[in-house]
Every structure is written in structure tokens, then in C-alpha cells.
Write an enzyme that holds these catalytic residues in place. Structure first.
Site, PDB file in Angstrom:
ATOM      1  N   MET A  30       0.659  -1.030  -0.163  1.00  0.00           N
ATOM      2  CA  MET A  30      -0.364  -0.224   0.148  1.00  0.00           C
ATOM      3  C   MET A  30       1.026   0.971   0.032  1.00  0.00           C
ATOM      4  O   MET A  30       0.649   2.260   0.032  1.00  0.00           O
ATOM      5  CB  MET A  30      -1.178  -0.272   1.111  1.00  0.00           C
ATOM      6  CG  MET A  30      -1.866  -1.423   1.464  1.00  0.00           C
ATOM      7  SD  MET A  30      -3.141  -0.536   2.175  1.00  0.00           S
ATOM      8  CE  MET A  30      -2.586  -1.260   3.316  1.00  0.00           C
ATOM      9  N   GLY A  31       1.988   1.020  -0.200  1.00  0.00           N
ATOM     10  CA  GLY A  31       3.002   2.123  -0.203  1.00  0.00           C
ATOM     11  C   GLY A  31       3.655   2.603   0.781  1.00  0.00           C
ATOM     12  O   GLY A  31       3.739   1.891   2.023  1.00  0.00           O
ATOM     13  N   HIS A  37       9.300  -3.979   3.420  1.00  0.00           N
ATOM     14  CA  HIS A  37       8.436  -3.508   1.932  1.00  0.00           C
ATOM     15  C   HIS A  37      10.207  -4.239   0.811  1.00  0.00           C
ATOM     16  O   HIS A  37       9.770  -4.542   0.195  1.00  0.00           O
ATOM     17  CB  HIS A  37       7.909  -2.196   1.656  1.00  0.00           C
ATOM     18  CG  HIS A  37       6.894  -1.647   1.858  1.00  0.00           C
ATOM     19  ND1 HIS A  37       6.436  -0.703   3.149  1.00  0.00           N
ATOM     20  CD2 HIS A  37       5.486  -2.454   2.260  1.00  0.00           C
ATOM     21  CE1 HIS A  37       5.533  -0.372   3.526  1.00  0.00           C
ATOM     22  NE2 HIS A  37       4.944  -1.428   2.911  1.00  0.00           N
ATOM     23  N   SER A 187       4.251   1.097   8.282  1.00  0.00           N
ATOM     24  CA  SER A 187       3.645   2.532   7.408  1.00  0.00           C
ATOM     25  C   SER A 187       2.698   4.008   8.969  1.00  0.00           C
ATOM     26  O   SER A 187       2.760   4.314   9.155  1.00  0.00           O
ATOM     27  CB  SER A 187       2.685   2.289   6.022  1.00  0.00           C
ATOM     28  OG  SER A 187       3.568   1.354   5.442  1.00  0.00           O
TER      29      SER A 187
HETATM   30  P1  AMP Z   1       1.243  -2.564   3.655  1.00  0.00           P
HETATM   31  O1  AMP Z   1       1.675  -1.817   2.423  1.00  0.00           O
HETATM   32  O2  AMP Z   1       1.423  -3.073   4.943  1.00  0.00           O
HETATM   33  O3  AMP Z   1      -0.275  -3.509   2.998  1.00  0.00           O
HETATM   34  O4  AMP Z   1       2.158  -4.226   2.665  1.00  0.00           O
HETATM   35  C1  AMP Z   1       2.992  -4.240   2.381  1.00  0.00           C
HETATM   36  C2  AMP Z   1       3.701  -6.128   2.439  1.00  0.00           C
HETATM   37  O5  AMP Z   1       5.034  -5.739   2.730  1.00  0.00           O
HETATM   38  C3  AMP Z   1       2.862  -6.412   3.426  1.00  0.00           C
HETATM   39  O6  AMP Z   1       3.551  -8.079   2.623  1.00  0.00           O
HETATM   40  C4  AMP Z   1       3.294  -6.829   5.047  1.00  0.00           C
HETATM   41  O7  AMP Z   1       3.602  -8.145   5.300  1.00  0.00           O
HETATM   42  C5  AMP Z   1       4.455  -6.142   4.056  1.00  0.00           C
HETATM   43  N1  AMP Z   1       5.162  -5.876   5.298  1.00  0.00           N
HETATM   44  C6  AMP Z   1       5.114  -4.534   5.756  1.00  0.00           C
HETATM   45  N2  AMP Z   1       6.256  -4.193   7.202  1.00  0.00           N
HETATM   46  C7  AMP Z   1       7.109  -5.609   7.096  1.00  0.00           C
HETATM   47  C8  AMP Z   1       7.573  -5.902   8.393  1.00  0.00           C
HETATM   48  N3  AMP Z   1       8.427  -5.288   8.966  1.00  0.00           N
HETATM   49  N4  AMP Z   1       8.494  -6.675   8.128  1.00  0.00           N
HETATM   50  C9  AMP Z   1       8.320  -7.503   6.797  1.00  0.00           C
HETATM   51  N5  AMP Z   1       6.647  -7.628   5.984  1.00  0.00           N
HETATM   52  C10 AMP Z   1       6.967  -6.669   5.936  1.00  0.00           C
END
Ligand code: AMP
Length: 281
Positions: A30-31, A37, A187
Site C-alpha cells: 500500500m506504499g 517492504h 507504515s
Molecule cells: P502493506 O503496505 O502494509 O500492505 O504491506 C505490504 C507487504 O509488506 C505485506 O506483505 C506486509 O506483510 C509486508 N510488510 C510490512 N511491514 C513489514 C515488516 N516490518 N516486515 C516484513 N514485512 C512487512
């Protein structure tokens, strides 16, 4: 690195790679990207010829009163970070591009494993995730898709979805990336005040403390209750502190590997974390 904002444009960019049977890796986000990420992108880079990262704040996975409107949208900064980790294509569609103008009549619901943990306090959330991930998989048609263990339940839901619907790709789970003080990168950490940011690592500290207590033979129920109490004392409003088997099923026999899950709010910011506790057999 290219940025595509339309499904057609992405197809035009990817078709030569598909024709050449290149391995396509996909990282949905989601950026507002951080090291968590970027680490997914690095993993994708190791396994794949072409790496596609989507940046899309998906309205249908947010509930009423959640942070869809205020969710940070930082495409320029994200693009710079993605160029540095050698991403090939950013897919950054608009909501209209993803959902069109006609009503959507299809829903996707993964049962049982979405009933509790985050599914309980965020009704409809995982349906929204399942729909957007399915759409993105159909649009990108990757060979591999990379998800973080930070969202452990989400990863389980997507594995189940891919298995149940015979989606022709492999899901790769990637470990949690943490700040130096242990806080899982997210985020949403950007919403925290300085004071809240200082308290936030308590979640991980308590998970590590619980791991040690479980290895010492303390009773699981007491360990979970103690995490919950200490979080409340530190100023969190606890949503849940739970333990499950690694496949999210309830714990049948407590000498196998378990995963501890925490969701708790600091002010209006909801934080989640988890830790797998391994027992030697
Ligand atoms: P999001 O942008 O929050 O939808 O996350 C996108 C992807 O990044 C998802 O697969 C999350 O599980 C992964 N992600 C977000 N934060 C972390 C983190 N601290 N460690 C590992 N993966 C992450």
C-alpha cells in the site's frame, strides 16, 4: 524502472517478459515504503527476472472509521526507494482503474482462519484483501508473490486462497523487519507521537519475555494474560493477545511450535506483531 498506472500499460510492459518466459515476482504493497517492504523486493530480486511492486491503498479492506483517507501516500519517495533496490516495474493504479465504475458483484471470503484475531475486530477486512490480491494476481500473473510475516494472518489467508482456487503461483513468506529497538516496521508507525513511539517497542519486548517464560515452562494462559496486563499498564488498549499453531489452528498440544499474536492500540494507532516460539521435539 517503469511506473505503470493502468492495467493495459502494465500488460504492455510485461508481455515481452512473459513471451520470453521470464520469471515474474510480485510484491503487493500500500506504499509509504520502509525496510520491511524493501526486503520483500530484495527477496523477489533473488528469485525472479522481473520484479513488479504494486502500490495501491485498497479502499475495500478498510472499515468505517479506519484510516483509508489519512493513509500516507508517498509515491515519489517510494519510487526513489524502489529504484535503489532494483525494482523493474511499479504498478500504481487509481481506485477507478482497479474497481471500474460498475458495481462489483463478486466477493471472496476465506473462511475459518479469518474468524478471529484481526478478522474479529476488522470485519470484512480479509474479504477486501482477498479480492484485491486476486485482482492483482490476475493483472500481474506472477510466478512468485512475496508477503511479510508481519501480517501473519494475511499471509495464511493468501496461502489458503491460492491453494483453494488453484492460483498458478507460489507464495513466499518473508520474516519481519524490525527497528533497532524491536518495533516491527509499519507504515502506521508514522502516526505515533514521540511519546507513543517510545512505548511502542514494549510489544516486542513482551513477546520476547513471553518466549523465555514459555521455554522455562510457564503456563501459556498465564503468559498471555501477563502480556495483556503489562501492555495495559504501559498505556496500550489491547485488542487481543493470543497463541495459535503455526497454521493458525487452536493449540492442541502445548509443546509444539506456537505463534504469539498481539494487536493493541496506542491512541488511535493500531499496532500488530507476532513471534513464533519454537520448541525442540
Ligand atoms: P502493506 O503496505 O502494509 O500492505 O504491506 C505490504 C507487504 O509488506 C505485506 O506483505 C506486509 O506483510 C509486508 N510488510 C510490512 N511491514 C513489514 C515488516 N516490518 N516486515 C516484513 N514485512 C512487512
Amino acid at each position: 524502472m517503469k511506473t505503470e498506472t493502468t492495467i493495459q500499460g502494465l500488460a504492455a510492459s510485461l508481455n515481452p517478459a512473459r513471451a520470453a518466459r521470464k520469471i515474474i515476482g510480485f510484491v503487493p504493497t500500500m506504499g509509504n515504503l520502509h525496510e520491511g517492504h524493501l526486503n520483500l523486493v530484495r527477496e523477489a530480486r533473488k528469485l525472479c527476472d522481473i520484479v513488479v511492486v504494486s502500490i495501491f491503498v485498497n479502499p475495500i479492506q478498510f472499515g468505517a472509521g479506519e484510516d483509508f483517507d489519512s493513509y500516507p501516500r508517498t509515491l515519489e519517495q517510494d519510487s526513489r526507494l524502489l529504484a535503489d533496490v532494483d525494482c523493474d516495474i511499479i504498478f500504481a493504479p487509481s481506485v477507478e482503474q482497479m474497481y471500474g465504475t460498475q458495481p462489483r458483484l463478486t466477493n471472496i471470503s476465506v473462511g475459518q482462519i479469518t474468524d478471529d484475531l484481526c478478522g474479529k475486530s476488522r470485519p470484512g477486512h480479509f474479504d477486501g484483501v482477498a479480492v484485491v490480491v486476486t485482482k492483482l494476481f490476475n493483472i500481474v500473473q506472477p510466478n512468485f508473490a512475496f508477503f511479510g510475516q508481519k501480517d501473519y494472518q494475511q499471509l495464511a489467508v493468501i496461502r489458503q486462497l491460492v491453494q483453494d482456487l488453484n492460483m498458478p503461483l507460489e507464495v513466499i513468506g518473508v520474516p519481519i523487519v524490525r527497528a533497532e529497538d524491536g518495533l516491527a516496521l509499519s507504515s502506521r508507525n508514522g502516526y505515533l507521537s514521540e511519546h507513543q513511539r517510545a512505548i511502542a517497542p514494549t510489544i516486542y519486548q513482551l513477546l520476547k519475555q513471553a518466549e523465555q517464560q514459555l521455554h522455562e515452562g510457564h503456563a501459556l494462559a498465564q503468559v498471555l494474560e501477563s502480556i495483556s496486563n503489562q501492555l495495559t499498564q504501559a498505556g496500550f488498549v489491547v485488542d487481543y493477545v493470543e497463541a495459535r499453531q503455526t497454521n493458525l489452528q487452536p493449540i492442541a498440544q502445548f509443546d509444539r511450535n506456537v505463534v504469539l499474536f498481539v494487536a493493541a492500540k496506542l491512541g488511535t494507532t493500531r499496532l500488530i506483531d507476532n513471534l513464533q516460539v519454537d520448541f525442540k521435539t
